[in-house]
Design a protein around this motif. Structure first.
Motif, mmCIF file in Angstrom:
data_model
loop_
_atom_site.group_PDB
_atom_site.id
_atom_site.type_symbol
_atom_site.label_atom_id
_atom_site.label_comp_id
_atom_site.label_asym_id
_atom_site.label_seq_id
_atom_site.Cartn_x
_atom_site.Cartn_y
_atom_site.Cartn_z
ATOM 1 N N GLU A 44 29.479 -6.560 33.475
ATOM 2 C CA GLU A 44 29.963 -5.303 34.049
ATOM 3 C C GLU A 44 29.653 -5.189 35.538
ATOM 4 O O GLU A 44 30.469 -4.698 36.314
ATOM 5 C CB GLU A 44 29.334 -4.117 33.313
ATOM 6 N N VAL A 45 28.442 -5.620 35.950
ATOM 7 C CA VAL A 45 28.014 -5.353 37.327
ATOM 8 C C VAL A 45 27.687 -6.595 38.134
ATOM 9 O O VAL A 45 27.429 -6.508 39.338
ATOM 10 C CB VAL A 45 26.775 -4.416 37.343
ATOM 11 N N GLY A 46 27.651 -7.760 37.517
ATOM 12 C CA GLY A 46 27.273 -8.961 38.243
ATOM 13 C C GLY A 46 25.785 -9.233 38.143
ATOM 14 O O GLY A 46 25.160 -8.969 37.115
ATOM 15 N N GLY A 47 25.174 -9.710 39.227
ATOM 16 C CA GLY A 47 23.779 -10.122 39.192
ATOM 17 C C GLY A 47 22.774 -8.975 39.157
ATOM 18 O O GLY A 47 21.647 -9.157 38.712
ATOM 19 N N ALA A 48 23.159 -7.803 39.620
ATOM 20 C CA ALA A 48 22.219 -6.674 39.729
ATOM 21 C C ALA A 48 22.071 -5.954 38.389
ATOM 22 O O ALA A 48 22.228 -4.731 38.300
ATOM 23 C CB ALA A 48 22.684 -5.712 40.817
ATOM 24 N N ILE A 49 21.730 -6.693 37.349
ATOM 25 C CA ILE A 49 21.674 -6.082 36.020
ATOM 26 C C ILE A 49 20.466 -5.167 35.849
ATOM 27 O O ILE A 49 20.404 -4.372 34.905
ATOM 28 C CB ILE A 49 21.664 -7.160 34.911
ATOM 29 N N TRP A 50 19.499 -5.260 36.762
ATOM 30 C CA TRP A 50 18.338 -4.368 36.679
ATOM 31 C C TRP A 50 18.718 -2.923 36.989
ATOM 32 O O TRP A 50 18.040 -1.982 36.534
ATOM 33 C CB TRP A 50 17.246 -4.841 37.641
ATOM 34 N N ILE A 51 19.791 -2.718 37.772
ATOM 35 C CA ILE A 51 20.179 -1.351 38.150
ATOM 36 C C ILE A 51 20.595 -0.531 36.930
ATOM 37 O O ILE A 51 20.107 0.593 36.735
ATOM 38 C CB ILE A 51 21.304 -1.376 39.214
ATOM 39 N N ASP A 183 17.358 -18.106 41.916
ATOM 40 C CA ASP A 183 17.944 -17.434 43.072
ATOM 41 C C ASP A 183 17.678 -15.931 42.968
ATOM 42 O O ASP A 183 18.504 -15.177 42.448
ATOM 43 C CB ASP A 183 19.454 -17.715 43.113
ATOM 44 N N PRO A 184 16.527 -15.455 43.466
ATOM 45 C CA PRO A 184 16.200 -14.023 43.378
ATOM 46 C C PRO A 184 17.210 -13.124 44.081
ATOM 47 O O PRO A 184 17.383 -11.966 43.699
ATOM 48 C CB PRO A 184 14.829 -13.943 44.068
ATOM 49 N N SER A 185 17.889 -13.639 45.112
ATOM 50 C CA SER A 185 18.845 -12.819 45.851
ATOM 51 C C SER A 185 20.026 -12.386 44.986
ATOM 52 O O SER A 185 20.706 -11.400 45.283
ATOM 53 C CB SER A 185 19.364 -13.587 47.073
ATOM 54 N N ARG A 186 20.283 -13.128 43.888
ATOM 55 C CA ARG A 186 21.393 -12.780 42.993
ATOM 56 C C ARG A 186 21.173 -11.403 42.366
ATOM 57 O O ARG A 186 22.125 -10.732 41.969
ATOM 58 C CB ARG A 186 21.539 -13.851 41.916
ATOM 59 N N ALA A 187 19.907 -10.975 42.277
ATOM 60 C CA ALA A 187 19.599 -9.684 41.668
ATOM 61 C C ALA A 187 20.106 -8.509 42.496
ATOM 62 O O ALA A 187 20.102 -7.372 42.011
ATOM 63 C CB ALA A 187 18.089 -9.550 41.462
ATOM 64 N N MET A 188 20.552 -8.750 43.718
ATOM 65 C CA MET A 188 21.073 -7.673 44.573
ATOM 66 C C MET A 188 22.590 -7.690 44.661
ATOM 67 O O MET A 188 23.176 -6.888 45.389
ATOM 68 C CB MET A 188 20.481 -7.809 45.983
ATOM 69 N N VAL A 257 19.759 -17.686 35.747
ATOM 70 C CA VAL A 257 21.050 -18.033 35.131
ATOM 71 C C VAL A 257 22.166 -17.338 35.901
ATOM 72 O O VAL A 257 22.076 -16.147 36.199
ATOM 73 C CB VAL A 257 21.087 -17.597 33.648
ATOM 74 N N ASP A 258 23.231 -18.085 36.206
ATOM 75 C CA ASP A 258 24.341 -17.481 36.934
ATOM 76 C C ASP A 258 25.052 -16.437 36.085
ATOM 77 O O ASP A 258 25.015 -16.477 34.846
ATOM 78 C CB ASP A 258 25.340 -18.564 37.374
ATOM 79 N N THR A 259 25.707 -15.509 36.737
ATOM 80 C CA THR A 259 26.296 -14.348 36.077
ATOM 81 C C THR A 259 27.343 -14.735 35.046
ATOM 82 O O THR A 259 27.410 -14.150 33.961
ATOM 83 C CB THR A 259 26.931 -13.407 37.120
ATOM 84 N N GLU A 260 28.184 -15.706 35.351
ATOM 85 C CA GLU A 260 29.246 -16.097 34.424
ATOM 86 C C GLU A 260 28.676 -16.629 33.116
ATOM 87 O O GLU A 260 29.178 -16.320 32.033
ATOM 88 C CB GLU A 260 30.146 -17.160 35.072
ATOM 89 N N THR A 261 27.628 -17.423 33.193
ATOM 90 C CA THR A 261 26.997 -17.955 31.985
ATOM 91 C C THR A 261 26.392 -16.839 31.154
ATOM 92 O O THR A 261 26.541 -16.801 29.923
ATOM 93 C CB THR A 261 25.913 -18.976 32.346
ATOM 94 N N LEU A 262 25.696 -15.901 31.808
ATOM 95 C CA LEU A 262 25.108 -14.763 31.095
ATOM 96 C C LEU A 262 26.181 -13.925 30.418
ATOM 97 O O LEU A 262 26.063 -13.558 29.243
ATOM 98 C CB LEU A 262 24.308 -13.885 32.068
ATOM 99 N N VAL A 272 18.257 -18.468 29.444
ATOM 100 C CA VAL A 272 17.101 -18.457 30.345
ATOM 101 C C VAL A 272 16.088 -19.518 29.928
ATOM 102 O O VAL A 272 15.565 -20.269 30.752
ATOM 103 C CB VAL A 272 16.439 -17.059 30.350
ATOM 104 N N VAL A 273 15.830 -19.599 28.643
ATOM 105 C CA VAL A 273 14.858 -20.576 28.127
ATOM 106 C C VAL A 273 15.320 -21.998 28.407
ATOM 107 O O VAL A 273 14.513 -22.871 28.757
ATOM 108 C CB VAL A 273 14.647 -20.367 26.608
ATOM 109 N N LYS A 274 16.606 -22.243 28.280
ATOM 110 C CA LYS A 274 17.128 -23.598 28.436
ATOM 111 C C LYS A 274 17.007 -24.123 29.866
ATOM 112 O O LYS A 274 16.899 -25.336 30.080
ATOM 113 C CB LYS A 274 18.593 -23.644 27.992
ATOM 114 N N VAL A 275 17.053 -23.224 30.866
ATOM 115 C CA VAL A 275 16.994 -23.682 32.260
ATOM 116 C C VAL A 275 15.604 -23.496 32.863
ATOM 117 O O VAL A 275 15.384 -23.801 34.037
ATOM 118 C CB VAL A 275 18.026 -22.932 33.137
#
Length: 454
Positions: A44-51, A183-188, A257-262, A272-275
């Motif tokens: 729904e939102v991409g990498g910023a799933i914490w929001i 890639d922590p920057s993906r979270a934004m 994990v990249d957004t598309e895979t998630l 997450v465990v696999k990588v």
């Protein structure tokens, strides 16, 4: 005479302390939602799933404030239905609230069943999702029929297991940060085809499913030693603990994990465990996730079947649902009714759709609870003299700031509205489920009326 009265009308034993209550709240929140829906939120939102998870936590806290105040006034084991009855004194409204809670439990179990038949199970065996979901519900039903004592023991073990799985994810996140992996920057990053705030609203609805369960704890109010003193602390403490765990899991997931895979996985935490740099057997984690999903479904189906049984005992729905198995002493007709609906539901919707239906039903209940606080304040003195007393608990009842239930009701209704981009099938499914309740209510009224005339 007092002793005779106590024997004739026994009450629930107040044996639950603050620590046990806190563990119950945390255990009731943790479950299938975070294991199964992290990827859907990413979609729904991409990498910023914490929001969305943070927004869901804020909403849950607003509504928890309403529950905490109402438990202090009415420390009884009836929850939202009791508060609606005290506030509006309309039996039909009370019934709809109770039935919405009941159906939310069944749809939640249906969502868990769909999650069970996904990528976590695929680590061991490939089975069509629907077949796996039906088999899963039958196993849950068998545990439910065997007996409540056995069910509770299974629940305790599964709660420990599901918590351990989330601790593994948090450990993976810490190791990744120390080693500079991911890639922590993906979270934004917010990636969506439409308007960002609408996407966040829709994702918040899904994330809110992972925080559901805190409201179930009000049903322990009548068995809590000091409900006024301990319940608010345990409720808010449990929400904070679960919220921090979820934010950590969400950040770790999007970092590694990249957004598309998630988004494309029904077992996002397994990705997450696999990588991960921290080696952990994927099959073992898949087993933990399956047990976590099982726990969520078991809790919900126990709750739903007992609600149907209780309504039948109170003469609200037909008496047939109050039949109890002579040997196992479990409400087998109510159990059969709830599992039949659950098995039908899993054939009508996917994981996200069933989870969203659960959220929709409970958002309507939460809006009612928040309004109930405001209505009941008008009929109680400022010093809360009208609140029911509990022996040994002289603490002043918790009082939420007025803006909290007001904002809680507004936000609940906004998230329940089409503004979130929720599919029409979700509203249709929820409407049909509530219509089943209305039919049962009317049939029971007709049957009781005939009996009285006879």
């Amino acid at each position: 005479m007092s002793a005779d009265a106590d024997t004739a009308n026994p009450t629930l034993r107040r044996a639950i302390g603050r620590k046990v209550l806190l563990l119950f709240v945390v255990g009731d929140i943790l479950g299938a939602g975070i294991y199964a829906l992290t990827g859907k939120v990413a979609g729904e939102v991409g990498g910023a799933i914490w929001i969305p998870f943070l927004c869901a936590f804020v909403l849950a806290t607003l509504t928890a404030a309403a529950y905490a105040e109402l438990v202090g006034r009415y420390p009884q084991a009836a929850g939202a239905a009791l508060y609606a009855q005290r506030a509006f004194e309309r039996p039909f409204v009370t019934f709809l609230v109770a039935f919405a809670v009941l159906m939310s439990g069944i749809t939640s179990a249906g969502a868990a069943a769909r999650a069970f038949g996904g990528d976590y199970l695929a680590e061991f065996i490939t089975v069509p999702t629907l077949i796996a979901a039906w088999f899963f519900l039958l196993v849950i039903t068998a545990i439910n029929v065997i007996g409540i004592s056995e069910s509770v023991k299974v629940n305790v073990v599964l709660t420990i297991v599901e918590a351990s799985g989330l601790i593994v994810i948090l450990a993976i996140g810490v190791v990744a940060l120390v080693q500079g992996d991911g890639d922590p920057s993906r979270a934004m990053e917010i990636t969506t085809e439409g308007t960002p705030w609408i996407a966040i609203l829709g994702a918040t609805g899904l994330a809110f499913y992972a925080l559901l369960g805190f409201e179930d704890s009000v049903n322990l109010a009548e068995e809590t030693q000091h409900p006024r003193r301990d319940f608010p602390r345990a409720l808010f403490g449990g929400l904070i603990i679960a919220g921090l765990i979820y934010l950590g899991v969400a950040f770790t997931s999007t970092m590694l994990v990249d957004t598309e895979t998630l988004a494309g996985s029904t077992g996002p935490l397994l990705e997450v465990v696999k990588v991960a740099g921290l080696t952990f057997p994927p099959k073992l984690f898949a087993l933990i996730a399956l047990l976590a999903v099982t726990n969520t479904a078991l809790i919900n189906m126990i709750m739903a079947s007992r609600l149907v049984y209780g309504m039948s005992n109170e003469g609200i729905v037909p008496k047939i649902f109050s039949r109890v198995h002579a040997g196992r002493q479990t409400p087998y007709v109510a159990i059969a009714f709830t599992v039949l609906i659950a098995m039908t539901l899993v054939a009508t919707g996917d994981l996200a759709g069933l989870a969203d239906t659960t959220v929709l039903l409970l958002l309507l209940v939460f809006a009612t609870v928040n309004v109930s606080v405001l209505v009941l304040r008008r009929s109680a003195d400022e010093d809360d003299e009208a609140a029911e007393k509990v022996e040994g608990d002289d603490a002043k009842p918790f009082r939420a700031p007025t803006w909290a239930p007001v904002l809680g009701a507004i936000v609940s209704l906004v998230l329940a509205s089409p503004l979130t981009g929720r599919e029409g099938s979700v509203y249709l499914r929820a409407g049909i489920l509530l219509a089943i309740g209305v039919v049962l209510y009317l049939v029971n009224r007709w049957a009781v009326g005939r009996a009285e005339r006879a």
